[in-house]
Write an enzyme that holds these catalytic residues in place. Structure first.
Site, PDB file in Angstrom:
ATOM      1  N   GLY A  46     -10.386  -3.911  13.696  1.00 24.50           N
ATOM      2  CA  GLY A  46     -11.275  -4.194  14.826  1.00 24.50           C
ATOM      3  C   GLY A  46     -11.190  -3.201  16.027  1.00 24.50           C
ATOM      4  O   GLY A  46      -9.862  -2.776  16.258  1.00 24.50           O
ATOM      5  N   GLN A  51     -10.698   0.120  24.503  1.00 32.42           N
ATOM      6  CA  GLN A  51      -9.567   0.514  23.956  1.00 32.42           C
ATOM      7  C   GLN A  51      -9.543   2.185  23.615  1.00 32.42           C
ATOM      8  O   GLN A  51      -8.451   2.808  23.613  1.00 32.42           O
ATOM      9  CB  GLN A  51      -9.253   0.096  22.488  1.00 32.42           C
ATOM     10  CG  GLN A  51      -8.773  -1.608  22.735  1.00 32.42           C
ATOM     11  CD  GLN A  51      -8.553  -1.971  21.396  1.00 32.42           C
ATOM     12  OE1 GLN A  51      -9.348  -2.469  20.760  1.00 32.42           O
ATOM     13  NE2 GLN A  51      -7.504  -2.236  20.967  1.00 32.42           N
ATOM     14  N   CYS A  88      -2.645  -5.741  17.689  1.00 34.08           N
ATOM     15  CA  CYS A  88      -3.676  -5.212  18.450  1.00 34.08           C
ATOM     16  C   CYS A  88      -3.453  -3.523  18.422  1.00 34.08           C
ATOM     17  O   CYS A  88      -2.098  -3.002  18.492  1.00 34.08           O
ATOM     18  CB  CYS A  88      -3.570  -5.449  19.526  1.00 34.08           C
ATOM     19  SG  CYS A  88      -4.896  -4.848  20.789  1.00 34.08           S
ATOM     20  N   LEU A  89      -4.445  -2.651  18.207  1.00 35.95           N
ATOM     21  CA  LEU A  89      -4.155  -1.356  18.291  1.00 35.95           C
ATOM     22  C   LEU A  89      -3.583  -0.839  19.608  1.00 35.95           C
ATOM     23  O   LEU A  89      -2.914   0.299  19.719  1.00 35.95           O
ATOM     24  CB  LEU A  89      -5.367  -0.593  17.663  1.00 35.95           C
ATOM     25  CG  LEU A  89      -5.812  -0.524  16.058  1.00 35.95           C
ATOM     26  CD1 LEU A  89      -6.851   0.096  16.025  1.00 35.95           C
ATOM     27  CD2 LEU A  89      -4.761  -0.236  15.144  1.00 35.95           C
ATOM     28  N   HIS A 130     -10.728 -11.828  19.021  1.00 36.30           N
ATOM     29  CA  HIS A 130     -10.162 -10.853  19.612  1.00 36.30           C
ATOM     30  C   HIS A 130     -10.782  -9.685  20.350  1.00 36.30           C
ATOM     31  O   HIS A 130     -10.299  -9.204  21.621  1.00 36.30           O
ATOM     32  CB  HIS A 130      -9.141 -10.438  18.416  1.00 36.30           C
ATOM     33  CG  HIS A 130      -8.178  -9.219  18.828  1.00 36.30           C
ATOM     34  ND1 HIS A 130      -6.714  -9.481  18.974  1.00 36.30           N
ATOM     35  CD2 HIS A 130      -8.248  -7.878  19.317  1.00 36.30           C
ATOM     36  CE1 HIS A 130      -5.991  -8.350  19.263  1.00 36.30           C
ATOM     37  NE2 HIS A 130      -7.013  -7.392  19.561  1.00 36.30           N
ATOM     38  N   GLU A 131     -11.817  -9.228  19.652  1.00 40.06           N
ATOM     39  CA  GLU A 131     -12.519  -8.310  20.194  1.00 40.06           C
ATOM     40  C   GLU A 131     -13.286  -8.425  21.477  1.00 40.06           C
ATOM     41  O   GLU A 131     -13.413  -7.788  22.435  1.00 40.06           O
ATOM     42  CB  GLU A 131     -13.242  -7.388  19.180  1.00 40.06           C
ATOM     43  CG  GLU A 131     -12.542  -6.783  17.864  1.00 40.06           C
ATOM     44  CD  GLU A 131     -11.229  -6.198  18.169  1.00 40.06           C
ATOM     45  OE1 GLU A 131     -11.283  -5.326  19.153  1.00 40.06           O
ATOM     46  OE2 GLU A 131     -10.376  -5.987  17.539  1.00 40.06           O
ATOM     47  N   HIS A 134     -11.198  -8.717  24.430  1.00 41.60           N
ATOM     48  CA  HIS A 134     -10.919  -7.214  25.031  1.00 41.60           C
ATOM     49  C   HIS A 134     -12.206  -7.040  26.018  1.00 41.60           C
ATOM     50  O   HIS A 134     -11.921  -6.135  27.179  1.00 41.60           O
ATOM     51  CB  HIS A 134     -11.040  -6.246  24.024  1.00 41.60           C
ATOM     52  CG  HIS A 134      -9.877  -6.058  23.380  1.00 41.60           C
ATOM     53  ND1 HIS A 134      -8.696  -5.376  23.969  1.00 41.60           N
ATOM     54  CD2 HIS A 134      -9.401  -5.978  21.942  1.00 41.60           C
ATOM     55  CE1 HIS A 134      -7.828  -5.212  23.250  1.00 41.60           C
ATOM     56  NE2 HIS A 134      -8.117  -5.601  21.900  1.00 41.60           N
TER      57      HIS A 134
HETATM   58 CO    CO Z   1      -6.959  -5.337  20.192  1.00 39.98          CO
END
Ligand code: CO
Length: 168
Positions: A46, A51, A88-89, A130-131, A134
């Site tokens: 995701g 991000q 998380c990226l 999670h997304e 963000h």
């Molecule tokens: Co993340």
């Protein structure tokens, strides 16, 4: 399509609230295409627009069941609970145990502004939460019960694909 640079933990933009998308135009489509390409390149499941430095309420998710694009998503129902390792990226190499609902129903718009709802269980429910977090400047480290210690990291890596693909 083009790869975009992923913003990491040091950047304050990750704490900002993203804005509602009002234009479903070529620029939005380009953003979504770039986000998907960037997510796949980094083997995430995701990615939120913030991000890649764009404060728009847009996310892409693929937990192995195909690409899902969500614009202005809202959680309309969340039930149950699950605990699992999450990453998380924007926090490369960091993982920790996060409790999330086990079943989540989301209402969102597609890239053309058409409304739909989607139910996710397990990893997909985790990815939705999670997304969408963000988009409000909330990060998994805010919700983590316990971060992996350096000693646990090599062990977790060995578990392999499942953890590598845990929500990003
Ligand atoms: Co993340």
């Amino acid at each position: 399509m083009a790869l975009r640079e992923i913003i990491t933990e040091e950047d304050e933009i990750l704490r900002k609230k993203s804005r509602t998308v009002e234009r479903f135009d070529a620029k939005l489509h380009q953003l979504l295409d770039d986000m998907a390409q960037t997510m796949y390149k980094h083997e995430g499941v995701g990615l939120a627009a913030v991000q890649v430095g764009v404060l728009k309420r847009a996310i892409v998710i693929d937990v192995g069941e195909g690409l899902i694009e969500l614009i202005n998503p809202e959680i309309i129902k969340a039930t149950g609970s699950q605990e699992d390792s999450e990453g998380c990226l924007s926090f490369p190499g960091e993982y920790g145990i996060v409790e999330r609902p086990d079943r989540v129903e989301v209402r969102a718009l597609d890239r053309n502004g058409k409304e739909f709802t989607k139910i996710g269980t397990g990893l997909l429910a985790r990815a939705f939460c999670h997304e969408i977090d963000h988009l409000d400047g909330v990060l998994f480290i805010d919700r983590v019960k316990k971060m992996d210690t350096p000693a646990e990291k090599p062990h977790r890596k060995k578990i392999g694909v499942r953890l590598k693909r845990t929500t990003d």
